[in-house]
Design a protein around this motif. Structure first.
Motif, mmCIF file in Angstrom:
data_model
loop_
_atom_site.group_PDB
_atom_site.id
_atom_site.type_symbol
_atom_site.label_atom_id
_atom_site.label_comp_id
_atom_site.label_asym_id
_atom_site.label_seq_id
_atom_site.Cartn_x
_atom_site.Cartn_y
_atom_site.Cartn_z
ATOM 1 N N ALA A 1 8.497 39.604 -19.816
ATOM 2 C CA ALA A 1 9.482 39.815 -18.847
ATOM 3 C C ALA A 1 9.456 38.841 -17.805
ATOM 4 C CB ALA A 1 9.629 41.585 -18.220
ATOM 5 N N ALA A 2 8.219 38.777 -17.063
ATOM 6 C CA ALA A 2 7.926 37.706 -16.047
ATOM 7 C C ALA A 2 8.175 36.440 -16.502
ATOM 8 C CB ALA A 2 6.381 37.995 -15.717
ATOM 9 N N ASP A 3 7.621 36.173 -17.719
ATOM 10 C CA ASP A 3 8.187 34.573 -18.181
ATOM 11 C C ASP A 3 9.566 34.272 -18.321
ATOM 12 O OD1 ASP A 3 6.898 32.292 -19.312
ATOM 13 O OD2 ASP A 3 8.284 32.949 -20.978
ATOM 14 N N ARG A 4 10.292 35.272 -18.389
ATOM 15 C CA ARG A 4 11.803 35.176 -18.617
ATOM 16 C C ARG A 4 12.374 34.894 -17.241
ATOM 17 N NH1 ARG A 4 12.050 39.504 -22.431
ATOM 18 N NH2 ARG A 4 12.802 40.797 -20.853
ATOM 19 N N ILE A 5 11.763 35.509 -16.205
ATOM 20 C CA ILE A 5 12.310 35.199 -14.733
ATOM 21 C C ILE A 5 11.653 33.828 -14.391
ATOM 22 C CG2 ILE A 5 11.729 35.728 -12.455
ATOM 23 C CD1 ILE A 5 11.499 38.763 -13.478
ATOM 24 N N GLY A 6 10.535 33.549 -14.940
ATOM 25 C CA GLY A 6 10.135 32.259 -14.477
ATOM 26 C C GLY A 6 10.777 30.787 -15.128
ATOM 27 N N ARG A 7 11.427 31.213 -15.939
ATOM 28 C CA ARG A 7 12.223 30.178 -16.667
ATOM 29 C C ARG A 7 13.815 29.821 -16.087
ATOM 30 N NH1 ARG A 7 10.253 32.424 -21.667
ATOM 31 N NH2 ARG A 7 12.308 33.377 -21.851
ATOM 32 N N CYS A 8 14.089 30.746 -14.934
ATOM 33 C CA CYS A 8 15.219 30.578 -14.020
ATOM 34 C C CYS A 8 14.806 29.492 -13.326
ATOM 35 C CB CYS A 8 15.620 31.888 -13.425
ATOM 36 S SG CYS A 8 16.145 33.237 -14.518
ATOM 37 N N HIS A 9 15.991 28.898 -12.805
ATOM 38 C CA HIS A 9 15.795 27.545 -12.113
ATOM 39 C C HIS A 9 15.417 28.292 -10.377
ATOM 40 C CE1 HIS A 9 16.862 24.125 -9.301
ATOM 41 N NE2 HIS A 9 16.826 23.769 -10.460
ATOM 42 N N PRO A 10 14.668 27.575 -9.760
ATOM 43 C CA PRO A 10 14.391 28.189 -8.448
ATOM 44 C C PRO A 10 15.260 28.451 -7.510
ATOM 45 C CG PRO A 10 12.434 26.542 -9.365
ATOM 46 C CD PRO A 10 13.916 26.476 -10.196
ATOM 47 N N ALA A 11 16.346 27.453 -7.779
ATOM 48 C CA ALA A 11 17.507 27.800 -6.883
ATOM 49 C C ALA A 11 18.214 29.086 -7.071
ATOM 50 C CB ALA A 11 18.452 26.542 -7.109
ATOM 51 N N THR A 12 17.993 29.765 -8.191
ATOM 52 C CA THR A 12 18.413 31.140 -8.282
ATOM 53 C C THR A 12 18.038 32.120 -7.326
ATOM 54 O OG1 THR A 12 18.423 30.595 -10.673
ATOM 55 C CG2 THR A 12 19.037 33.014 -10.043
ATOM 56 N N TRP A 13 17.036 31.913 -6.889
ATOM 57 C CA TRP A 13 16.322 32.797 -5.699
ATOM 58 C C TRP A 13 16.196 32.227 -4.474
ATOM 59 C CZ3 TRP A 13 17.226 36.220 -9.277
ATOM 60 C CH2 TRP A 13 16.721 35.755 -10.604
ATOM 61 N N VAL A 14 16.119 30.965 -4.177
ATOM 62 C CA VAL A 14 15.672 30.428 -3.123
ATOM 63 C C VAL A 14 16.788 29.469 -2.195
ATOM 64 C CG1 VAL A 14 14.260 28.524 -2.010
ATOM 65 C CG2 VAL A 14 13.251 30.028 -3.922
ATOM 66 N N PHE A 15 16.629 29.612 -0.975
ATOM 67 C CA PHE A 15 17.661 28.929 -0.218
ATOM 68 C C PHE A 15 16.819 28.042 0.560
ATOM 69 C CE2 PHE A 15 21.056 28.470 3.206
ATOM 70 C CZ PHE A 15 22.250 28.236 2.452
ATOM 71 N N ASP A 16 16.853 26.375 0.192
ATOM 72 C CA ASP A 16 15.956 25.701 1.059
ATOM 73 C C ASP A 16 16.549 24.914 2.182
ATOM 74 O OD1 ASP A 16 17.331 23.717 -0.216
ATOM 75 O OD2 ASP A 16 16.117 23.196 -1.745
#
Length: 403
Positions: free
Chosen positions: A349-364
């Motif tokens: 489950a953690a690996d599936r999250i890790g495969r998402c693009h960082p922009a899904t979670w982050v506002f830079d």
């Protein structure tokens, strides 16, 4: 440099701090003004010294109306010496009223952006109270240049059919603010607990849901120490009979106090394995429509989110093929969902999250700059494009954070 007057209903709200930091990082010159909520301490935010307009009490709507009226009458003495802003952002309905008074104070031609990230249950009532509040919102927001909100479901279920707000919507998700990633601790790898150690569920942020508290307490007792519940953030004490006493009497639950966002996220999420991304505070309404901060924070740190079936959060997870979904709001269902959790299940489950693009979670920082540039366009006379309904459906797949 864009001059923004940001009016906030609670100056100590971590979300207000994040928005202020976002605007400053985007290149805006920000003046922050608003209300102190009870005895909450105020602090400088990104070099911005807040201006206090009065004090309000959590859960006391009538008192807040009085505080807003008083602030409007004294606004000239509080804001009269400020440079005229290019734009005013009003966070929540009561600040729209203050914004209208501020526009008159500054000469009547300052555009307003309405920011609404929660739909209060009073706004959804079908009686005279609800109709009056929606009418007030429509009247106060009649000339707003844009509406900032954080979930497509708010637009679909409230702003389009009920609110009377006609301003073009801007979707600004509750992502993790990472202005300069090198200055923040890196996310810790997602590791399952060693043999004999408990799994930990983190419930972080605005702690206001009695049902979640009791459900997690019952579940942790049923599991007899195989699971622990870690609470961090700001409890809404008006919503609990005795929050501190309740938690102290629970053998597998602990409260670690407030935290700084985003500075402390790596530490607090590094201490847990799963994220409680469920809220029953306004069940079937706001709670079903929101996309909470902890969804993005937990996934940024590869912690497994738990959502409630039938909610916008569950749909968000389903689109990406990640997370866990609770079928029913009871301890039996939670035991069925988590009771047989194994290290291999967690790692996958953690690996599936890790495969998402960082922009899904982050506002830079570049996102901050894009936001400020977009806000700057609202100060011009060019008409704004209203987003069609079809685009809202696509927003669930959108990973940029800006519609």
């Amino acid at each position: 440099m864009l001059q923004i007057l940001y009016l906030a209903q609670d100056l100590a709200d971590p979300a207000v701090r994040r928005r202020t930091l976002t605007l400053v990082a985007g290149g805006a010159n920000v003046t922050l003004a608003g209300f102190r909520r009870g005895g909450s301490p105020l602090a400088t935010v990104g070099g911005v010294e807040p201006i206090e307009l009065g004090t309000t009490a959590d859960g006391r709507f009538a008192q807040r109306i009085g505080a807003v009226a008083t602030a409007c009458l004294s606004l000239k003495s509080r804001l009269g010496g400020l440079r005229k802003p290019d734009l005013i952002i009003a966070r929540n309905l009561e600040m729209l009223a203050v914004a209208k008074r501020a526009v008159a104070l500054f000469g009547g031609d300052v555009p307003i952006v309405y920011e609404c990230l929660d739909i209060h249950r009073l706004m959804l009532r079908g009686d005279m109270v609800g109709r009056a509040l929606r009418a007030a919102e429509a009247r106060l927001g009649r000339d707003a240049r844009s509406l900032i909100t954080s979930s497509p479901a708010f637009i679909e279920h409230y702003f389009r059919p009920l609110s009377g707000i006609e301003a073009p919507p801007m979707l600004l998700e509750n992502k993790v603010l990472e202005i300069d990633g090198s200055t923040l601790p890196a996310p810790a790898p997602a590791r399952y607990p060693p043999p004999g150690a408990p799994w930990r569920i983190g419930w972080f942020g605005a702690l206001r849901c009695r049902k979640s508290l009791h459900l997690l307490a019952e579940f942790s007792r049923r599991m007899e120490g195989r699971f622990e519940v870690v609470l961090r953030g700001r409890p809404a004490y008006s919503e609990f009979r005795d929050f501190d006493g309740f938690v102290q009497n629970e053998p597998f639950m602990r409260f670690g106090g407030a935290y700084r966002n985003p500075e402390d996220l790596a530490e607090i999420y590094g201490d847990v394995h799963l994220t409680w991304a469920i809220d029953f505070f306004e069940e079937g309404q706001n709670s079903a429509w929101l996309l909470p901060n902890r969804l993005y924070e937990g996934c940024r740190h590869a912690r497994i989110p738990i959502a409630m079936k039938g909610t916008e959060t569950a749909r968000f997870l389903a689109v990406r093929g990640i997370g866990l979904v609770l079928a029913d709001a009871n301890a039996d269902s939670l035991v069925a969902l988590l009771g047989s959790l194994r290290p291999d299940d967690f790692a996958e489950a953690a690996d599936r999250i890790g495969r998402c693009h960082p922009a899904t979670w982050v506002f830079d920082r570049s996102d901050c700059e894009t936001l400020v540039r977009r806000l700057a366009t609202l100060t011009h006379d060019a008409p704004q494009t209203i987003i069609p309904a079809a685009a809202l459906a696509e927003a669930r797949h959108n990973e940029s954070g800006l519609l």
